[in-house]
Design a protein around this motif. Structure first.
Motif, PDB file in Angstrom:
ATOM      1  N   LEU B 217      29.134  -8.235  22.858  1.00  0.00           N
ATOM      2  CA  LEU B 217      28.176  -8.307  21.749  1.00  0.00           C
ATOM      3  C   LEU B 217      28.352  -7.111  20.811  1.00  0.00           C
ATOM      4  N   ALA B 220      31.348  -7.668  18.727  1.00  0.00           N
ATOM      5  CA  ALA B 220      31.065  -8.682  17.706  1.00  0.00           C
ATOM      6  C   ALA B 220      30.364  -8.043  16.508  1.00  0.00           C
ATOM      7  N   ILE B 221      29.433  -7.154  16.785  1.00  0.00           N
ATOM      8  CA  ILE B 221      28.690  -6.488  15.706  1.00  0.00           C
ATOM      9  C   ILE B 221      29.598  -5.545  14.924  1.00  0.00           C
ATOM     10  N   ASN B 223      32.901  -5.486  14.661  1.00  0.00           N
ATOM     11  CA  ASN B 223      33.916  -6.219  13.896  1.00  0.00           C
ATOM     12  C   ASN B 223      33.314  -6.877  12.654  1.00  0.00           C
ATOM     13  N   THR B 224      32.087  -7.337  12.791  1.00  0.00           N
ATOM     14  CA  THR B 224      31.424  -7.946  11.641  1.00  0.00           C
ATOM     15  C   THR B 224      31.111  -6.898  10.575  1.00  0.00           C
ATOM     16  N   ALA B 243      24.854 -11.019   3.861  1.00  0.00           N
ATOM     17  CA  ALA B 243      23.979 -11.631   4.874  1.00  0.00           C
ATOM     18  C   ALA B 243      24.476 -11.344   6.288  1.00  0.00           C
ATOM     19  N   GLU B 244      25.761 -11.496   6.506  1.00  0.00           N
ATOM     20  CA  GLU B 244      26.285 -11.232   7.860  1.00  0.00           C
ATOM     21  C   GLU B 244      26.117  -9.759   8.226  1.00  0.00           C
ATOM     22  N   TRP B 247      22.371  -9.232   9.132  1.00  0.00           N
ATOM     23  CA  TRP B 247      21.941  -9.815  10.412  1.00  0.00           C
ATOM     24  C   TRP B 247      22.585  -9.069  11.587  1.00  0.00           C
ATOM     25  N   ALA B 248      23.827  -8.628  11.404  1.00  0.00           N
ATOM     26  CA  ALA B 248      24.472  -7.816  12.441  1.00  0.00           C
ATOM     27  C   ALA B 248      23.722  -6.489  12.611  1.00  0.00           C
ATOM     28  N   GLN B 251      20.630  -7.081  14.674  1.00  0.00           N
ATOM     29  CA  GLN B 251      20.925  -7.301  16.097  1.00  0.00           C
ATOM     30  C   GLN B 251      21.371  -6.018  16.809  1.00  0.00           C
TER      31      GLN B 251
END
Lengths: 382, 382
Positions: B217, B220-221, B223-224, B243-244, B247-248, B251
């Motif tokens: 997880l 994922a954050i 890399n985003t 937006a991505e 939201w990352a 999270q």
């Protein structure tokens, strides 16, 4: 990303011995009498029932028992439990079991204050205006029901397997103790793995413009399921693997993966629900049959995501290799990939297709899944 | 995995135009008068203030204005706002701004019903028993404050930058509209990227036995964040990337990454808080200086995680290459990696080290971070 609301008020109590505090959690919500829902009498043999009884007794909370909830839970049992809950004027539902018991508990909770027949709530004839509070002790990680507001129940008279969702049906407190799951059978472990993967991929493959962040979360979940399932098959006592599997399963269907995506559908669930409704096969076993077959038909509609899947889940190059790798992995862990393994033959297809077409209307995807498409998918899974 | 409780009751309203409904959200919670906290007068020039005022007026909600909250927000301003809130008997705090405004708002919300001085709550002299409800419209994605119960404020008299957390300080409703963030300056975009990465790595590197699921997880954050920051530097109008990223960022610090891990600490934040408290540098800019320096000192204590980081974030082989790649990426996007870029020289180190040592006591890691260690880390960042 599409606009969305993210709201998930469930309190998850995760870890060893957490079930011992269930009485306190109920007491904090002012509960004095619960309907205790469960499946087989196994929870009485293995000691869980006595732990729960003791914890509730310490808080002076009375128990009304409602055992005998089966896998692929049925609406007749939900109706029976609603009558029991009303007779005894319970204030909450306590689910002790897996997804079937918990989904039934949510349906009971919504059905108690509803004046009409509870099935109305599944077919849009009635609306969930309130529900009794639901608490649960989870004994099988798969459905994600412990941290969402959904419940799936089969109407055995109409052979429909449908769902409810409502802001009122989030569990108040969910107790997830991975140690309680170590007695899950080998079969149900691998079916559960297929179920979690299915929850993760439906949006991943079918959404319009899935954000890469969400795709990465999906891949994190699937890779964790693959890794921990293999560990658990070799070493069922491995608490760490059991815990990671359980928490990944919770995250797969608590709203996180579906936040900000749109245009998605649940085709694998739609088809599988017919297998469960007609042939009473375990949900996860049905899904591991449906997924590779559906993927072979669907992949050309979203090659970008199928290439991601191949690369980031199985480390292979092509779309076809990715799908083959998933099917091979299902074979390896021993969850079915053929309808014949579920005892379903070509002669059963016509009524199965009819049932799927009914689901397709209910799922709002009748145009995408006409008879010839459903037949193609199911035939390739024979 | 360690036992944990996961509970996050914040309702996130994410997407375009969501701020237009702020009045309705307040009304649904029965609010008739709010303290509207904000930073500069920019929200009046760019139209956001009038959107908010109109939405509140439509619901008959009165506004008490409290502007002028600065980055690295200070306790004196929080005290002033608490007095204002009490004078006007507001029923809620509405934060319109980034993490500094929101953190101040949480402190105000907790301070209003507290009988003593609000700083007591930051130093353990007082306990948060209740708080006014907090609502927010986020204009900068970085701190994650929109979906957690933490708030960091600087006491400018004592030069301490400390935090509160409480079950009472989760925002009720957080409005995250990425379109409101497109005017964020280039500098604050890259500082924010560093901030989100810092939130993700603290547990990842310092926890005892980080579960692989949580590591995935985190990756994922990160890399985003890397991908979307690069997109936004080239194309600030790119809504999807904005937006991505947002939201990352949410999270990264809403409890998800830290569920089930233990033994972790926040050394990068601990050191950076001294830079902010003493030199008023932007938090993210301080973090991008501290992180590579801390990693060079720390990595041998957790080679497994640093190898993961190298491989799954930057696609390189060795621990050293991974750290170098992060530092190079910070240089590339233009967030500082040297204390000199922040205007901090060797002559400033003694008082900086003293301040960090004070933080180390407060963070409970004084044994791990004695004077010579802190000096080593800071000197390597000169």
């Amino acid at each position: 990303m599409d606009n969305f609301t993210f709201f998930n008020p469930t309190q998850v109590e995760f870890g060893k011995d957490k079930e011992q505090a269930i009485g306190r959690h109920l007491a904090e919500h002012g509960i004095k009498k619960v309907l205790l829902c469960y499946g087989s009498e196994r929870i009485k043999r293995d000691g869980l029932f006595s732990v729960v009884s003791k914890s509730l007794a310490e808080q002076g909370i009375a128990i009304v028992e409602c055992g005998g909830i089966v896998s692929n839970p049925v609406i007749s049992k939900v109706r029976e439990a609603i009558a029991l809950a009303r007779d005894h004027q319970v204030e909450a539902i306590l689910s002790v079991g897996g997804g079937s018991v918990l989904d039934s508990s949510k349906a009971i909770a919504a059905g108690v204050p509803y004046a009409g027949d509870v099935w109305d709530l599944f077919i849009g004839k009635g609306h969930i205006e309130s529900a009794l509070p639901v608490f649960d002790i989870l004994t099988l990680a798969a459905t994600g029901s412990e941290m969402n507001n959904g419940a799936v129940v089969t109407n055995e008279a109409t052979q429909e397997k449908f769902a409810i969702t409502s802001v009122h049906t989030y569990p108040k407190v969910s107790i997830v103790n991975p140690a309680l799951m170590k007695t899950v059978s080998r079969d149900y472990l691998v079916y559960s793995a297929a179920d979690v993967i299915a929850h993760a991929i439906e949006g991943y493959f079918t959404a319009k413009d899935e954000p890469r962040f969400q795709s990465r979360l999906v891949e994190a979940i699937i890779n964790t399921v693959i890794e921990t399932t293999e560990t658990l098959l070799a070493d069922p006592e491995n608490y760490e693997a059991r815990a990671e599997f359980a928490w990944a399963a919770t995250q797969a269907l608590n709203g996180l993966l579906y936040a900000g995506i749109s245009g998605y559908s649940y085709p694998n669930h739609m088809i599988e629900h017919s297998l469960s409704a007609l042939f009473n096969v375990p949900h996860g076993a049905g899904l591991s049959v449906v997924m590779p077959a559906w993927m072979k038909w669907y992949h050309s509609r979203n090659p970008v995501q199928f290439q991601r899947f191949a690369k980031y889940v199985f480390g292979v190059e092509t779309v076809e290799q990715g799908i083959a790798a998933l099917e091979k992995w299902f074979d390896k862990i021993g969850t079915p990939t053929r309808l014949s393994q579920l005892g379903i033959s070509e002669a059963d297809l016509p009524k199965t297709i009819d049932n799927v077409l009914g689901n397709a209307v209910h799922f709002g995807v009748a145009e995408t899944y006409p008879r010839d498409v459903v037949a193609t998918i199911l035939k390739s899974a024979l």
